[in-house]
Design a protein around this motif. Sequence first.
Motif, PDB file in Angstrom:
ATOM      1  N   VAL A 253       0.843  -1.201   0.000  1.00 36.92           N
ATOM      2  CA  VAL A 253       0.000   0.000   0.000  1.00 36.92           C
ATOM      3  C   VAL A 253       0.877   1.249   0.000  1.00 36.92           C
ATOM      4  N   ALA A 254       1.908   1.238   0.830  1.00 42.38           N
ATOM      5  CA  ALA A 254       2.800   2.397   0.918  1.00 42.38           C
ATOM      6  C   ALA A 254       3.551   2.614  -0.387  1.00 42.38           C
ATOM      7  N   THR A 255       4.005   1.531  -1.018  1.00 42.58           N
ATOM      8  CA  THR A 255       4.771   1.638  -2.259  1.00 42.58           C
ATOM      9  C   THR A 255       3.898   2.126  -3.406  1.00 42.58           C
ATOM     10  N   TYR A 256       2.689   1.559  -3.533  1.00 41.53           N
ATOM     11  CA  TYR A 256       1.802   1.930  -4.639  1.00 41.53           C
ATOM     12  C   TYR A 256       0.984   3.168  -4.334  1.00 41.53           C
ATOM     13  N   GLY A 257       0.921   3.556  -3.032  1.00 40.91           N
ATOM     14  CA  GLY A 257       0.129   4.721  -2.660  1.00 40.91           C
ATOM     15  C   GLY A 257      -1.351   4.524  -2.879  1.00 40.91           C
TER      16      GLY A 257
ATOM     17  N   ARG B 217      10.704   2.048   5.978  1.00 38.09           N
ATOM     18  CA  ARG B 217      12.156   1.907   5.855  1.00 38.09           C
ATOM     19  C   ARG B 217      12.623   0.571   6.432  1.00 38.09           C
ATOM     20  N   ALA B 218      11.969   0.163   7.527  1.00 40.20           N
ATOM     21  CA  ALA B 218      12.355  -1.099   8.163  1.00 40.20           C
ATOM     22  C   ALA B 218      11.960  -2.304   7.316  1.00 40.20           C
ATOM     23  N   THR B 219      10.980  -2.116   6.444  1.00 40.17           N
ATOM     24  CA  THR B 219      10.490  -3.245   5.624  1.00 40.17           C
ATOM     25  C   THR B 219      10.676  -2.968   4.135  1.00 40.17           C
ATOM     26  N   GLU B 220      11.610  -2.061   3.793  1.00 31.93           N
ATOM     27  CA  GLU B 220      11.729  -1.613   2.404  1.00 31.93           C
ATOM     28  C   GLU B 220      12.092  -2.734   1.433  1.00 31.93           C
ATOM     29  N   ASP B 221      12.728  -3.799   1.919  1.00 31.06           N
ATOM     30  CA  ASP B 221      13.106  -4.875   1.005  1.00 31.06           C
ATOM     31  C   ASP B 221      11.997  -5.900   0.809  1.00 31.06           C
TER      32      ASP B 221
END
Length: 313
Positions: free
Chosen positions: A21-25, A75-79
């Motif tokens: 959700v955060a990546t795709y907005g 940031r903690a789960t960016e990968d």
Amino acid sequence: MPIEPLRDPQHLTLAVTFALVATYGSFRRAAERLKVARSTVSDHVGRLEEGLSVRLFERTTRQLRLTQEGELLLRATEDIVDRWTAVTNVLDAKQQHPSGTLRITAPSTLSDAIVSPIVGGMLAEFPELAAEVLADDALLDVVTSGIDVALRIGRLADSTLPARRLGVERGFVAVRAESSHARALEEAGEDVEQRLKIVSELPWVGYTRLQSQIVLRDRQGSEVRTLRVRYRAHASNGHGLLRFVLEGIGVGVLSESMFVLGGSALLAPIPTYVAAAFPLWALTPARQYPVARTQVFLERLERRLRTPIWSPE
């Protein structure tokens, strides 16, 4: 009760959903990528927020923005998204392009005449595909044997496995083309009654425990003729029966697959009558998402069977 973020077994699922959700907005785009309902995505994010006791997104009717806490978690789960996307891309590719080992079991003559040519074409086309064709007249267990497709002829035993009817395998009276039996039939010309009489008097070959009565039906199924015959030899499988006819031992009822294998060495002396007609089935494991190798094989098999396996004409 709030979840323990690092201990809850569903924590990784919730984190993946949040990261997408955060990546795709967008909740909608994340739901499309996960192939779930938008409400499921919203529920996952809500549960993660409840478990962490923080708000991860600021929501308006037109915008979805990460909070400071949300940015920290991302940031903690960016990968996670990168790894998840890489894995799903590999799986998607496998669904688009057959790979792995295609395991098929089928009656021996049907396997040689129909299955092997189809599988051979697939192996030439898909370099990541391997195959194992178990040509066996015995009925192998689909689940315990790791079978992708099991082809069956005739009546199916009770089973919970998905079964797809593919068509019909017919049987015709057959003799060796260059034999005394064929020459005797040639003398009858086109006289069907005389041919039936000669055929009934010739020695026969058949499967073990076959009855001494052959029922013939015309192509429309409206006319029935019965022949009482005597057997000189019996075989326990299709290849044995085909070999007996090719050796000129006697007359036999051969399937269309056997006629394909016998080619011009076989003759159908009474082509207007069908001696047998059995439904042809494909059994597959009860999988919700069939693998690509199975789907492609069944599609090509069905396309091949849109016309008869063999025809006297």
